[in-house]
Design a protein around this motif. Structure first.
Motif, short mmCIF file in Angstrom:
data_model
loop_
_atom_site.label_atom_id
_atom_site.label_comp_id
_atom_site.label_asym_id
_atom_site.label_seq_id
_atom_site.Cartn_x
_atom_site.Cartn_y
_atom_site.Cartn_z
N PHE A 76 23.65 -3.78 -37.32
CA PHE A 76 23.95 -2.63 -36.47
C PHE A 76 25.21 -2.90 -35.65
N THR A 77 26.02 -1.86 -35.53
CA THR A 77 27.17 -1.89 -34.66
C THR A 77 26.92 -0.90 -33.52
N PHE A 78 26.98 -1.40 -32.30
CA PHE A 78 26.68 -0.60 -31.11
C PHE A 78 27.96 -0.27 -30.36
N GLY A 79 28.07 1.00 -30.00
CA GLY A 79 29.14 1.40 -29.08
C GLY A 79 28.56 1.30 -27.68
N ILE A 80 29.17 0.48 -26.84
CA ILE A 80 28.67 0.26 -25.49
C ILE A 80 29.41 1.19 -24.54
N GLU A 81 28.64 1.97 -23.81
CA GLU A 81 29.25 2.88 -22.83
C GLU A 81 29.84 2.06 -21.68
N GLY A 82 31.08 2.33 -21.34
CA GLY A 82 31.77 1.59 -20.28
C GLY A 82 31.54 2.15 -18.92
N SER B 232 24.66 5.30 -25.23
CA SER B 232 25.31 4.60 -26.34
C SER B 232 24.72 5.08 -27.67
N SER B 233 25.33 4.69 -28.74
CA SER B 233 24.78 4.97 -30.06
C SER B 233 25.02 3.75 -30.93
N PHE B 234 24.34 3.71 -32.06
CA PHE B 234 24.56 2.61 -32.98
C PHE B 234 24.42 3.08 -34.41
N LYS B 235 25.10 2.35 -35.29
CA LYS B 235 25.10 2.67 -36.71
C LYS B 235 24.72 1.42 -37.48
N GLY B 236 23.87 1.60 -38.49
CA GLY B 236 23.42 0.47 -39.28
C GLY B 236 24.00 0.48 -40.67
N HIS B 237 23.96 -0.70 -41.29
CA HIS B 237 24.24 -0.77 -42.72
C HIS B 237 23.45 -1.93 -43.32
N PHE B 238 22.93 -1.66 -44.49
CA PHE B 238 22.13 -2.63 -45.23
C PHE B 238 22.97 -3.86 -45.54
N VAL B 239 22.36 -5.04 -45.36
CA VAL B 239 23.06 -6.29 -45.65
C VAL B 239 22.44 -6.99 -46.86
N THR B 240 21.14 -7.24 -46.82
CA THR B 240 20.48 -7.96 -47.90
C THR B 240 18.97 -7.76 -47.82
N SER B 241 18.27 -8.14 -48.89
CA SER B 241 16.81 -8.14 -48.88
C SER B 241 16.33 -9.12 -49.94
N ALA B 242 15.11 -9.62 -49.76
CA ALA B 242 14.57 -10.58 -50.72
C ALA B 242 13.10 -10.85 -50.43
N GLU B 243 12.44 -11.43 -51.42
CA GLU B 243 11.09 -11.92 -51.21
C GLU B 243 11.19 -13.11 -50.26
N SER C 63 32.23 -2.87 -28.41
CA SER C 63 31.50 -2.83 -29.67
C SER C 63 30.75 -4.14 -29.85
N TYR C 64 29.45 -4.04 -30.12
CA TYR C 64 28.58 -5.21 -30.29
C TYR C 64 27.94 -5.13 -31.67
N VAL C 65 27.94 -6.23 -32.41
CA VAL C 65 27.40 -6.26 -33.77
C VAL C 65 26.29 -7.31 -33.85
N THR C 66 25.17 -6.91 -34.42
CA THR C 66 24.05 -7.83 -34.63
C THR C 66 23.21 -7.35 -35.80
#
Length: 149
Positions: free
Chosen positions: A143-149, A115-126, A75-78
């Protein structure tokens, strides 16, 4: 060895943005908009090229540093930042940011290598910009990525 193809991630995000009917409408795209014009207005980079009048609104997106989860090597998160530039149109910039959040928050997206990945909102601003008569707003999605082994 498990590996994540970042080029596939960028391609998937770009495809999601350019094919979404709401984004297309907000960006002013129509049937006559060429793929080259779309690529100039939805850019895979932090510092946009050809940022001039007539080329707005514009979306740029880019990856921030990430890491594999400590408890799950596959699992990779960025986070990705999405910068939106408009001709001083605050409402349009925020509408585009809201749509980007809608497209990625809580959604699973497939990658061509399995692989697949799922996102989630973190923040936003001017955000600041030194361009005259230009408004800049950003939104960030992790995004959190599931890495195929």
């Amino acid at each position: 060895m498990a590996f994540l193809y970042i080029s596939d991630v960028y391609a998937c995000i770009h495809k999601t943005l350019r094919e979404d009917e709401v984004i297309r409408k907000l960006m002013g795209f129509d049937e006559s908009t060429t793929s080259t014009d779309m690529a100039l207005r939805i850019q895979k980079r932090k510092n946009p090229v050809e940022l001039v009048d007539g080329k707005l609104p514009l979306i740029t997106f880019y990856k921030l540093p990430g890491q594999r989860e400590l408890t799950n090597y596959l699992s990779y998160v960025t986070a990705f930042d999405f910068d939106i530039y408009t001709n001083d149109d605050v409402e349009l910039a925020i509408e585009i940011a809201d749509r980007i959040n809608y497209l990625f928050d809580g959604k699973y997206l497939p990658l061509s290598k399995g692989s697949s990945f799922k996102g989630h909102f973190v923040t936003s601003a001017e955000d600041e910009t030194d361009l005259e008569n230009t408004y800049k707003y950003f939104t960030q999605v992790e995004f959190t990525f599931g890495i195929e082994g």
